[in-house]
Write a protein that holds these residues in place. Structure first.
Motif, short mmCIF file in Angstrom:
data_model
loop_
_atom_site.label_atom_id
_atom_site.label_comp_id
_atom_site.label_asym_id
_atom_site.label_seq_id
_atom_site.Cartn_x
_atom_site.Cartn_y
_atom_site.Cartn_z
N VAL A 210 0.87 -1.18 0.00
CA VAL A 210 0.00 0.00 0.00
C VAL A 210 0.91 1.23 0.00
O VAL A 210 1.74 1.39 0.88
N TYR A 211 0.75 2.07 -1.03
CA TYR A 211 1.56 3.27 -1.16
C TYR A 211 0.73 4.49 -0.77
O TYR A 211 -0.39 4.65 -1.25
N ILE A 212 1.31 5.35 0.05
CA ILE A 212 0.63 6.58 0.47
C ILE A 212 1.45 7.77 0.00
O ILE A 212 2.64 7.88 0.31
N VAL A 213 0.81 8.66 -0.76
CA VAL A 213 1.44 9.91 -1.19
C VAL A 213 0.83 11.03 -0.35
O VAL A 213 -0.39 11.22 -0.33
N ASN A 214 1.68 11.77 0.35
CA ASN A 214 1.26 12.85 1.23
C ASN A 214 1.07 14.13 0.42
O ASN A 214 2.00 14.60 -0.23
N TYR A 215 -0.13 14.72 0.45
CA TYR A 215 -0.40 15.95 -0.29
C TYR A 215 -0.19 17.20 0.57
O TYR A 215 -0.24 18.31 0.04
N VAL A 216 0.03 17.02 1.86
CA VAL A 216 0.33 18.15 2.74
C VAL A 216 1.83 18.45 2.69
O VAL A 216 2.24 19.60 2.55
N ASP A 217 2.63 17.41 2.82
CA ASP A 217 4.08 17.51 2.65
C ASP A 217 4.44 16.66 1.44
O ASP A 217 4.57 15.44 1.54
N LYS A 218 4.59 17.28 0.29
CA LYS A 218 4.73 16.55 -0.97
C LYS A 218 6.03 15.80 -1.10
O LYS A 218 6.22 15.05 -2.07
N ASP A 219 6.96 15.99 -0.20
CA ASP A 219 8.22 15.25 -0.23
C ASP A 219 8.10 13.90 0.47
O ASP A 219 9.05 13.11 0.46
N ARG A 220 6.95 13.64 1.09
CA ARG A 220 6.82 12.44 1.92
C ARG A 220 5.96 11.37 1.25
O ARG A 220 4.95 11.67 0.61
N THR A 221 6.38 10.12 1.42
CA THR A 221 5.60 8.96 1.01
C THR A 221 5.75 7.89 2.08
O THR A 221 6.68 7.92 2.88
N THR A 222 4.83 6.95 2.09
CA THR A 222 4.90 5.83 3.04
C THR A 222 4.52 4.54 2.31
O THR A 222 3.61 4.52 1.48
N LEU A 223 5.24 3.49 2.61
CA LEU A 223 4.97 2.16 2.06
C LEU A 223 4.54 1.25 3.20
O LEU A 223 5.25 1.14 4.21
N ILE A 224 3.38 0.62 3.05
CA ILE A 224 2.90 -0.38 4.01
C ILE A 224 2.95 -1.74 3.32
O ILE A 224 2.35 -1.92 2.25
N GLN A 225 3.65 -2.70 3.91
CA GLN A 225 3.77 -4.04 3.34
C GLN A 225 3.14 -5.07 4.27
O GLN A 225 3.44 -5.08 5.47
N PHE A 226 2.29 -5.91 3.70
CA PHE A 226 1.65 -6.99 4.45
C PHE A 226 2.32 -8.31 4.09
O PHE A 226 2.57 -8.60 2.92
N SER A 227 2.60 -9.11 5.10
CA SER A 227 3.16 -10.45 4.87
C SER A 227 2.60 -11.41 5.92
O SER A 227 2.04 -10.99 6.93
N ARG A 228 2.77 -12.68 5.65
CA ARG A 228 2.33 -13.75 6.57
C ARG A 228 0.87 -13.56 7.00
O ARG A 228 0.53 -13.75 8.17
N VAL A 229 0.02 -13.17 6.04
CA VAL A 229 -1.41 -13.01 6.35
C VAL A 229 -2.02 -14.40 6.48
O VAL A 229 -1.94 -15.22 5.57
N GLN A 230 -2.63 -14.66 7.63
CA GLN A 230 -3.20 -15.97 7.91
C GLN A 230 -4.65 -15.84 8.35
O GLN A 230 -4.94 -15.40 9.47
N PRO A 231 -5.62 -16.20 7.47
CA PRO A 231 -7.02 -16.22 7.91
C PRO A 231 -7.20 -17.23 9.03
O PRO A 231 -6.56 -18.30 9.04
#
Length: 249
Positions: A210-231
């Motif tokens: 999941v990629y997040i682009v910050n529109y308040v501070d345009k120099d910032r981004t965040t990457l969220i990675q999911f792993s080992r998802v177990q229902p």
């Protein structure tokens, strides 16, 4: 360490164009949103999450968490960095707390608060229920980066702490949520969230990134990675309580 995957993301957003057709209808939109709410992440599950925040492509912060969820309850336990280990974010219904294991103290959180200095907020890291939290205000056919999509404008219901408005971009062909544009109460766009690289787990298609682009501070981004998802078949509800967290130390 540098992060380059998001360099073309903001430029790619400029390729969005909207077209209006009469072929999309309210029933189809409701069906798509229902499917997304039910299939994007297991309702009962455990997972590992890594949140990496960047400024001008340099890492600002990296957090690793264990995630447990059941229906409208969620528990995030921080395992890294060492300075934050022992902190938990607990959600039960509309209520949310940050628990500090070293001092056995909990403080109330707002869903819209930033998560440990990253561009993700507490709402982003818990399960989003579009139909439960939002009302469909408008919809139309559109294109996103050359792909035919359905663009849905959603207005927050009373009591929803996430975003005042979300514009969702949905692929009717794959029945996937591709992107959410998130807005404040003033109508200003706060961020864009892109859901990428889905992993199929039975009936679920969980975005691996999941990629997040910050529109308040345009120099910032965040990457969220999911792993080992177990229902899971079930998880006892008692772990989603302050009392359970107090028993861990």
């Amino acid at each position: 360490m540098k992060f380059f995957n998001c360099l073309g993301l903001a430029a790619g957003l400029a390729l969005m164009t909207q077209t209006a057709y009469a072929t999309v209808d309210a029933k189809e939109v409701a069906s798509l949103l229902t499917y997304i709410d039910q299939s994007m992440f297991p309702r009962v599950a455990t997972a590992s999450i890594k949140v990496t925040s960047y400024k001008k492509n340099e890492i600002l912060k990296e957090v690793v968490l264990d995630f447990t969820t059941k229906a409208d309850m969620g528990l995030l336990g921080i395992t890294s960095p060492a300075t934050d280990k022992g902190k938990y974010v607990l959600k039960s219904g509309k209520n949310m707390w940050m628990y500090f294991g070293d001092v056995k103290r909990a403080i109330r959180l707002a869903s819209k608060d930033a998560f440990l200095g990253t561009d993700a907020n507490n709402y982003d890291l818990m399960q989003i229920n579009l139909l439960e939290d939002y009302t469909v205000a408008a919809f139309s056919e559109a294109t996103l980066n050359g792909e035919a999509v359905i663009k849905v404008d959603l207005i927050a219901k009373r009591g929803t702490e996430g975003y005042s408005k979300i514009t969702s971009w949905i692929s009717p062909e794959s029945r996937r949520l591709l992107q959410n544009d998130c807005y404040s109460i003033s109508g200003a766009q706060i961020k864009t969230i892109q859901y990428r690289d889905p992993t199929r787990l039975g009936e679920y298609r969980v975005p691996s990134a999941v990629y997040i682009v910050n529109y308040v501070d345009k120099d910032r981004t965040t990457l969220i990675q999911f792993s080992r998802v177990q229902p899971k078949a079930d998880i006892r509800a008692s772990i989603f309580t302050i009392g359970y967290l107090e028993s861990l130390n």
